[in-house]
Design a protein around this motif. Structure first.
Motif, short mmCIF file in Angstrom:
data_model
loop_
_atom_site.label_atom_id
_atom_site.label_comp_id
_atom_site.label_asym_id
_atom_site.label_seq_id
_atom_site.Cartn_x
_atom_site.Cartn_y
_atom_site.Cartn_z
N ASP A 175 -14.86 -119.55 -8.10
CA ASP A 175 -14.51 -118.58 -9.16
C ASP A 175 -15.56 -117.47 -9.21
O ASP A 175 -16.50 -117.58 -9.64
CB ASP A 175 -14.77 -119.39 -10.46
N GLY B 212 -4.66 -114.83 -10.08
CA GLY B 212 -5.51 -115.55 -11.12
C GLY B 212 -4.64 -116.86 -11.38
O GLY B 212 -3.37 -116.64 -11.60
N THR C 207 -8.52 -117.55 -13.73
CA THR C 207 -9.66 -117.75 -12.79
C THR C 207 -8.91 -117.24 -11.32
O THR C 207 -8.18 -117.59 -10.99
CB THR C 207 -10.18 -119.17 -12.79
N LEU C 208 -9.65 -115.90 -10.98
CA LEU C 208 -9.16 -115.34 -9.79
C LEU C 208 -9.57 -116.08 -8.61
O LEU C 208 -10.68 -116.38 -8.46
CB LEU C 208 -9.76 -113.87 -9.50
N ALA D 62 -6.14 -110.79 -13.53
CA ALA D 62 -6.96 -112.10 -13.30
C ALA D 62 -7.94 -112.27 -14.20
O ALA D 62 -8.47 -113.30 -14.99
CB ALA D 62 -7.46 -112.08 -11.78
#
Lengths: 336, 336, 336, 336
Positions: free
Chosen positions: B250, D237, D248-249, D272
């Motif tokens: 992340d 994401g 969450t990318l 994202a």
């Protein structure tokens, strides 16, 4: 263990891998096809590091045929385990109804709750003396004094007590505690688990927030490998994207664990949902799918409690839940 | 803290809640609208238990205006922290390149890796002496002997050393260790964190598998509340449904943590991806988005290593990664 | 809606925000405290974009007081909805037992399964004619022919039929279908939902793999906003890191949805677990926590079925599940 | 495909399974060891349903040796694909900088943004005409009028345009659109994907909120199986428990997809993160790890924009991001 080697891997590198495996007292059985080579590993592969092998650049994939958990594995122990807690039992048809407050707060509180949950059919008393809190500024429990108060409630009611440990150095304080709880955040505190393997007291092991059932069993294995076979597993919800409930209760863990292991499985609907209104339906659901027990938060006097919370039931609410749970349990047992 | 009270709540119950809040040395500011009542809580609300309040049946919702973390909060400490590690620094423009093997295995191995990573530009040496393993049957590290070997490598190369602690009772063995690492599985082992708050040595705190950034900061707070302000945060991937990589790195944690806290943030692309081929691109990405350092697994002789794994680089691969990372870092700094 | 403005925001920017909100036919109520300014928004805020507002740089946070779903909201419709399906009903005490094969394969198969599930107590027949498959190379269903076969089974047994739609252009083929199912992967196919709002046939809407309960209700809202109030919600498991089961069945969705909405809620234990052995315990659990129905996969002749799968029960297994479910349901109703 | 059969399975049942597999024009290679039987399946196993087989009660596990995706698979197409979009290219060293507003709102807005992003180095213009919204009450886009305005901006600036489709029936409106975007919520809208396989226009396919990289490739396969090889993949994401960012990318998707497929991979840091302040660091990170392009939200006049949001940059901010991205890209290319 089955190791699938990548296409076009040089013979020499495959021989190196085989040699390394055999150097660990394991035998291999190689099968070369048109498209791939498969290495079957025979022997006690539980000590073989799956992640390490699957990371090798010549390995396409690894598949365990036998599970890496031994002591807890139902294959080697087909009968349900029965764990004795004082004069109570859990597992193999013995159902545990564990109830009590989030935190022990005072003599009056714990004794009053203990009496009321006992009257409603609880078989054990729970209560937190050492509290794991996300924030160092939150109330951390009454600690040793809390355990003393629990023991007093035990003497008063006869209920065995369940309380959480956070530090192996505190073990002497748990001498008279009946069941030692390991919280979700400590499920992979391997040093603590090893210490609990050295004693013979029942351990109630909660599933971690993002741990698989196999990891839960590997943690049970840490305790059992030390010789303590008295492990009770606890499903208490996993962390997901859903925000309506605090965690997502994974009830399919109950039949899945019953298939994988002989250890008893209890469910904590209070922490799983974080909402008192959902405790009853989830307690009934857990009972219907075969849980060996429940652990439910009950507080005596909500408006003044330090932990007057989302997830705790009042004694009269618990009485209703217990009555319904026992009724569902009876129906389930009649169904066979 | 803003508390939104449910519609149609009785005046009396609102008064009880306000009285309880004020009994904790906090002031309130009540605003009653047509549709809802809002209680603003003024004072040091960091000690107030948000979950407890949001669980009350009369509460619609709770919103913190000030974060519950204090010592690590950038609002109260706008400048980046700089943490000294031997003659090295990390944070506020100082970049740490931490490299070394998964496990310390032998004198030859650790000294050889230490020399090669130093030559490639590493500023600190990492190596596991105590290893947290999912299975009790997996290799658990050389323990005290491993730390001895790390210290020998330190004497040989001058590199400060970073190694993981799993049990506060082992602290005496860490006397000469430069940075004590807390692994992901121990991020919420609050008893360990409290002990690390009593010393003054830098702590590298890894984010847990399913922990939010705010929980990571609350764990840092446990160390800092004890007086040890030398905390380095580490993003190492979180657990998701994706299986191509071991975890999901992340990277938005880097700018998000930089906004929330003054503490330095390092990234571990090796554990995050579990795949050596992805370590370089992820190391470059972490550098590009402003990480204060990297922690990368390097082993010396893959084919014979105990941990010859998916995620470790060979020394010559690390040399390439380090060269590229430093180049990207230079470009990023020129961009300002 | 409560908007909490960041500390130290300029008066002028707050005025701009208020003006923009009021330009949308909403009223505001502003409360300025020592530390923060709170804007209460009064009126029909369901059309206000929460994400947009919370993204403004001057906004600390947003909290909805009223939910953005209207038609499905229990607050405005306190009684449980009852949905009629042929001569069957679902909701408000009416329980639906929906059973049938994954895919319709042949005349013999679907009629044989229909007869056997009817005999076991099923109230509706399910079967896939259009199949959503991850791979374009997998069997995609018999399509129009499959629907014809389902209708034949309906004529033969009198069971209403439930089958999935994947494309609004296929609606004419669904003329005689009793319940149109929207699969998990189409839960947010808003164009399809809008088309289903134009008809008056019951829609069984499955929760998406990673969708919250509130998003599920917003998708129901798409159908209901068009005038079709006959929506049945379906919990079928969400995607997590756990791999023992295909998905993680979130049974707390049942009481949570019952609290939020008046629509009936059914549970699909077959797709949720992906394992036939877990279908019975999960069906019992769903019934115990108050589900308004179940949808269970049953195939007639496993060894030759195209979809002879992990999750389908044989007719005699379904008979046992149905018998036990009805027994649990009776106990639950007696408990009150 | 490797099928591992459970211990102690009857010979007869293994023979049945083999017969069934061979009936599908596949060959088998059986290897029986002391502990297990392994069936290797040879031929085009992409049409074999892995889930179905792994669900059989006699099967311990299944492991694919060859991936079920063919057209997108790098193994069968080692060179990077280059996709032409007007006079622009993407893939194999060609970098796409796609920028524009969330929604097309007016002639002035889209032309003004188009001119400013072009001046800053954008190579394509994005803008939403059909908007997928969680709520039916939120703004759904200008639809056909929005596409007209995009085409006007294209004529004015020469930038190819990228816009989202939600319904295959709208395809005639997309005649002059250069790249058709499929949003995350439609990634598994297989009916839409099939229709896009019938045309030859480039498709920008966004990863679903909870979809694996292999599922993303299977969705690309739906388009490619129809003959349209012009697929651009987009990481935007995934959904996790973290709430600091909207999603969450997953940047490790970039090297992982580059390894699995020859298709170009772009990254959307705006959706994202959902936070304008994190767009720049994530754009730099995506570039550093080898993305073939970026898609970034830019709006012209934040305070009056309908979508003045958390995640959009002002033109001058985009100019800064673009300048830095191009600089990082140059450094990455020099590193080789």
């Amino acid at each position: 263990m089955i190791i699938i080697v990548k296409q076009n891997t040089k013979e020499e590198r495959i021989r190196d891998l085989i040699a390394w495996i055999e150097s660990q007292n394991l035998r291999t059985h190689v099968s070369s096809g048109d498209y791939t080579t498969i290495i079957g590993v025979i022997g006690d592969t539980s000590k073989l590091d799956e992640e390490l092998i699957s990371g090798l650049d010549i390995v396409e994939g690894v598949k365990r045929v036998s599970e890496p958990f031994k002591s807890s594995n139902r294959k080697f122990h087909p009968q349900d385990s029965v764990i004795s807690v004082g004069d109570q039992k859990i597992g193999a048809g013995h159902f545990a109804m564990i109830a009590g407050p989030c935190s022990v707060e005072s003599r009056e509180q714990i004794i009053s709750v203990a009496k009321s949950v006992k009257a409603a059919g609880a078989t054990m008393l729970r209560g937190g003396a050492f509290k794991p809190r996300t924030s160092p500024y939150d109330f951390q429990g009454l600690k040793a004094d809390g355990i003393e108060l629990l023991l007093e409630a035990k003497r008063e009611t006869g209920l065995p007590i369940v309380t959480e440990i956070m530090n192996a150095n505190h073990l002497p304080l748990f001498e008279d505690v009946d069941v030692i709880q390991v919280g979700a955040r400590n499920m992979q505190n391997f040093e603590l688990l090893k210490e609990l393997g050295r004693i013979r007291k029942p351990v109630l092991l909660k599933r971690g927030l993002a741990n698989t059932l196999k990891e839960l069993l590997m943690s049970a294995e840490y305790v059992m490998a030390g010789g303590n076979e008295n492990v009770i597993l606890c499903e208490r919800g996993v962390r997901t994207f859903e925000t309506t409930t605090r965690n997502t209760l994974d009830l399919s863990a109950v039949p899945a664990l019953h298939e994988l292991t002989h250890l008893p499985v209890v469910v904590d609907p209070s922490h799983a949902t974080g909402v008192a209104r959902y405790v009853k339906p989830m307690a009934l659901a857990a009972t219907a799918c075969g849980a060996d027990g429940l652990i439910i938060e009950v507080h005596n006097d909500p408006p003044h409690a330090l932990c007057d919370g989302a997830q705790s039931l009042r004694p009269e609410q618990f009485e209703d839940v217990a009555r319904c749970v026992f009724q569902i349990r009876q129906t389930v047992q009649q169904l066979g």
